[in-house]
Scaffold this motif. Structure first.
Motif, PDB file in Angstrom:
ATOM      1  N   VAL A 172       0.844  -1.191   0.000  1.00 52.86           N
ATOM      2  CA  VAL A 172       0.000   0.000   0.000  1.00 52.86           C
ATOM      3  C   VAL A 172       0.881   1.242   0.000  1.00 52.86           C
ATOM      4  O   VAL A 172       2.090   1.173   0.240  1.00 52.86           O
ATOM      5  CB  VAL A 172      -0.950   0.006   1.216  1.00 52.86           C
ATOM      6  N   SER A 173       0.275   2.378  -0.271  1.00 51.34           N
ATOM      7  CA  SER A 173       1.026   3.625  -0.320  1.00 51.34           C
ATOM      8  C   SER A 173       1.517   4.022   1.065  1.00 51.34           C
ATOM      9  O   SER A 173       0.952   3.616   2.082  1.00 51.34           O
ATOM     10  CB  SER A 173       0.170   4.748  -0.904  1.00 51.34           C
ATOM     11  N   VAL A 174       2.558   4.846   1.079  1.00 56.49           N
ATOM     12  CA  VAL A 174       3.159   5.323   2.331  1.00 56.49           C
ATOM     13  C   VAL A 174       3.017   6.838   2.383  1.00 56.49           C
ATOM     14  O   VAL A 174       3.335   7.538   1.419  1.00 56.49           O
ATOM     15  CB  VAL A 174       4.641   4.919   2.420  1.00 56.49           C
ATOM     16  N   HIS A 175       2.516   7.333   3.518  1.00 49.92           N
ATOM     17  CA  HIS A 175       2.403   8.775   3.755  1.00 49.92           C
ATOM     18  C   HIS A 175       3.266   9.180   4.941  1.00 49.92           C
ATOM     19  O   HIS A 175       3.511   8.370   5.844  1.00 49.92           O
ATOM     20  CB  HIS A 175       0.946   9.159   4.060  1.00 49.92           C
ATOM     21  N   MET A 176       3.714  10.429   4.944  1.00 51.72           N
ATOM     22  CA  MET A 176       4.425  10.993   6.087  1.00 51.72           C
ATOM     23  C   MET A 176       3.413  11.803   6.905  1.00 51.72           C
ATOM     24  O   MET A 176       2.928  12.836   6.444  1.00 51.72           O
ATOM     25  CB  MET A 176       5.576  11.895   5.623  1.00 51.72           C
ATOM     26  N   ARG A 177       3.090  11.322   8.088  1.00 49.47           N
ATOM     27  CA  ARG A 177       2.008  11.964   8.833  1.00 49.47           C
ATOM     28  C   ARG A 177       2.428  13.275   9.497  1.00 49.47           C
ATOM     29  O   ARG A 177       1.568  14.009   9.997  1.00 49.47           O
ATOM     30  CB  ARG A 177       1.417  11.015   9.869  1.00 49.47           C
ATOM     31  N   ASN A 178       3.721  13.578   9.509  1.00 49.10           N
ATOM     32  CA  ASN A 178       4.156  14.862  10.060  1.00 49.10           C
ATOM     33  C   ASN A 178       4.428  15.890   8.972  1.00 49.10           C
ATOM     34  O   ASN A 178       5.144  16.873   9.204  1.00 49.10           O
ATOM     35  CB  ASN A 178       5.388  14.678  10.951  1.00 49.10           C
ATOM     36  N   ALA A 179       3.856  15.682   7.783  1.00 49.99           N
ATOM     37  CA  ALA A 179       4.103  16.616   6.682  1.00 49.99           C
ATOM     38  C   ALA A 179       3.521  18.002   6.960  1.00 49.99           C
ATOM     39  O   ALA A 179       3.977  18.992   6.381  1.00 49.99           O
ATOM     40  CB  ALA A 179       3.518  16.064   5.380  1.00 49.99           C
ATOM     41  N   GLU A 180       2.513  18.084   7.828  1.00 47.38           N
ATOM     42  CA  GLU A 180       1.906  19.383   8.143  1.00 47.38           C
ATOM     43  C   GLU A 180       2.418  19.953   9.459  1.00 47.38           C
ATOM     44  O   GLU A 180       1.914  20.977   9.923  1.00 47.38           O
ATOM     45  CB  GLU A 180       0.381  19.232   8.213  1.00 47.38           C
TER      46      GLU A 180
END
Length: 454
Positions: A172-180
Motif C-alpha cells: 500500500v502507499s506510504v504517507h508521512m504523517r508529520n508533513a503538516e
C-alpha cells in the motif's frame, strides 16, 4: 578524444530512460481504476511489528492497530531492546490475547530486520492450527511507528488484492504523517525548522505520488516491489519462499522487503500495489539521518543486482518486467557512472583551459546554450508537474503556486541520490553491511551518534 561521444551520449540516454519511466508512472497514477473493496473477514490477519528500543512509539502503534483492526493479531518482535519496549508489549499481551510478544536475545538477536521477521514467522507457525488454510492467512509488516488506514484490510481484500488467488503480496502507499507539522524540530530555530519542514514534505511527496506512480507502473509490468512498511503477504507465499530459500526474509539483506518481493515473483506469485489506501510513518526532519537511511537503501539496491541473472532467465518475469527491474537495479550504478563522468568532464575541461585558454575552452560551450536550456527544462519539468498532482491528493488547501514550488524542490531533493549511491558503493567495497537503527523523532537524544553505520 575517444571518450567525448560517450560523454555526450550517456546523459542523453539517461534522460530518455528517465522521461519514459516518468511518463509511464504518471500515466499509471492518474489513470488508476477505482479500488473495489472486499470482505476482510474472508482472511485471517496478522501484523508483524519489528522493534528495537521503540518504547517511544510502540504502545501507540499497538493500541491503534487493535482499535482499527480488532479482528487481527499483533505480533511485536522485541529484538533485544535495552528500553521498556518488551515490558510495554508484555503488559498489553497479558490482557489481550490478540497481542503477542516475540522476545529475542543476543547473540541471535540484532541480526537485522529480516532475521526478526523470520522469528515471528516461526512463532506464527507454532501458533496456527495444523489444519489452517494458509492461503487465507495474511501477514502485514508495520513499522514500529506505523499507522495503518482503517479501511486498509477491506481494500487489500478486494479483487485488486487478495481477492485474486494469484496475488501473493500487496503493497500500500506510504504517507508521512508529520508533513503538516509546523515545527518538526521543536528545539531548533526558524531556519532549521524551515529546512526540516521542506525535507519532510519532499519525503511525503516522493512516497505518496511519485513512488506510488512507479509502483502502479510496475503493476503493469509485473514487477511491483514490496516495502518495509505496509507490506502484505499471503502466508502460503511466504511458505513457498521458505521452501526454496530456507527462510522467507533473507539474512543480512539491507532491503529485505524488496528482496522478499523478488523471491515472491520468482516463485510465480503476483504482487499488486494499491495506492488508494495507506500506511503512515514519520518523515525524517534531520538531514544526517535522512542521508544515512538513503545510503542504506542504495547499498541494498546494489546488493540486489546479484538477482539479475535469475530474473532475466525466469519464466515468471515478462520482457517489460525484466526491463523495469533492471532499470531499478541500475539506478545507483547510473548515479555512480554519472558522478564519474562529471569528474572526467571537469578534468577534460581543465586540460582544455590549460592548453587553449579560458576563452577557447568555454566559447564552444556557450554556443550550445539553447540546447542546455532545453535539456534543463526537460529535466526539471517532470518533477514540477508532480506538484499539482500532490496538491490535489495530499494538500488541497495549498495554492497552485506553492505546489509548483514543491515540484521544483522535488527536483533539487532528487540529487540526494548521488551522494547516497556513492556512500553505499563505498560501504560495499569496504564490506560494511551493518546498520544502527534510525532514531525515532520522539526519542530523546542522550549521547552518541544518530543513525550512523555500525
Amino acid at each position: 578524444m575517444f571518450s567525448s561521444p560517450f560523454l555526450l551520449a550517456f546523459p542523453f540516454l539517461l534522460l530518455i530512460c528517465f522521461l519514459l519511466y516518468w511518463a509511464g508512472a504518471r500515466n499509471a497514477y492518474l489513470r488508476r481504476p477505482a479500488v473495489e473493496e472486499g470482505d476482510p473477514a474472508s482472511h485471517e490477519w496478522h501484523f508483524f511489528v519489528p522493534c528495537r528500543d521503540e518504547e517511544a512509539v510502540v504502545g501507540t502503534t499497538v493500541e491503534r492497530l487493535r482499535a482499527d483492526h480488532p479482528g487481527a493479531h499483533v505480533w511485536v518482535i522485541d529484538d533485544d531492546s535495552e528500553d521498556r519496549t518488551g515490558a510495554i508489549v508484555a503488559e498489553r499481551a497479558e490482557t489481550d490475547r490478540r497481542v503477542h510478544l516475540v522476545s529475542r536475545r543476543r547473540p541471535e538477536a540484532r541480526q537485522g530486520k529480516g532475521a526478526a521477521l523470520n522469528a515471528a514467522y516461526d512463532e506464527l507457525n507454532q501458533f496456527l492450527a495444523e489444519d489452517t488454510d494458509r492461503e487465507k492467512v495474511v501477514v502485514c509488516v508495520i513499522d514500529a511507528d506505523g499507522q495503518l488506514d482503517p479501511r486498509a484490510l477491506a481494500r487489500v481484500s478486494g479483487p485488486a488484492g487478495f481477492g485474486d488467488p494469484e496475488t501473493g503480496g500487496v503493497q500500500v502507499s506510504v504517507h508521512m504523517r508529520n508533513a503538516e507539522d509546523p515545527r518538526p524540530l521543536a528545539d531548533r530555530g526558524r531556519i532549521r525548522n524551515a529546512f526540516a519542514r521542506l525535507l519532510v514534505r519532499m519525503q511525503d511527496m516522493e512516497f505518496s505520488v511519485s513512488n506510488a506512480g512507479m509502483q502502479l507502473l510496475r503493476g503493469r509490468t509485473g514487477s511491483v516491489g514490496l516495502g518495509g512498511n505496509g507490506q502484505f503477504t499471503r502466508l502460503a507465499a511466504l511458505d513457498r519462499i521458505a521452501a526454496a530459500e530456507r527462510r522467507p526474509w533473507q539474512r543480512g539483506a539491507l532491503l529485505e522487503d524488496y528482496e522478499l518481493g523478488l523471491h515472491m515473483i520468482l516463485n510465480g506469485d503476483r504482487i499488486s500495489h494499491i495506492a488508494d489506501t495507506w500506511v503512515s510513518q514519520e518523515g525524517l526532519p534531520h538531514g544526517r539521518r535522512f542521508l544515512t537511511q538513503r545510503t542504506r537503501w542504495a547499498q541494498g539496491n546494489l546488493q540486489c543486482v546479484r538477482y539479475a541473472p535469475r530474473i532475466v532467465s525466469s519464466r515468471h518475469y515478462g520482457g517489460k518486467g525484466v526491463l523495469e527491474t533492471l532499470y531499478t537495479f541500475l539506478q545507483p550504478v547510473a548515479h555512480l557512472v554519472t558522478l564519474a563522468l562529471c569528474a572526467v568532464m571537469f578534468a577534460v575541461l581543465g586540460m582544455t583551459v590549460a592548453e587553449d585558454g579560458f576563452g577557447e575552452a568555454f566559447g564552444g560551450m556557450l554556443a550550445l546554450w539553447p540546447l542546455v536550456v532545453v535539456l534543463a527544462v526537460v529535466s526539471v519539468l517532470p518533477f514540477v508537474l508532480w506538484g499539482p498532482v500532490y496538491r490535489r491528493d495530499r494538500a488541497p488547501g495549498s495554492s497552485l503556486l506553492v505546489s509548483l514550488l514543491w515540484g521544483l524542490a522535488l527536483w533539487v531533493y532528487a540529487y540526494h541520490l548521488f551522494p547516497a549511491s556513492a556512500r553505499g558503493f563505498v560501504r560495499m567495497l569496504r564490506g560494511r553491511n551493518g546498520w544502527a537503527k534510525t532514531r525515532r523523532n520522539a526519542e530523546v537524544v542522550t549521547s552518541g551518534p544518530v543513525a550512523v553505520e555500525s
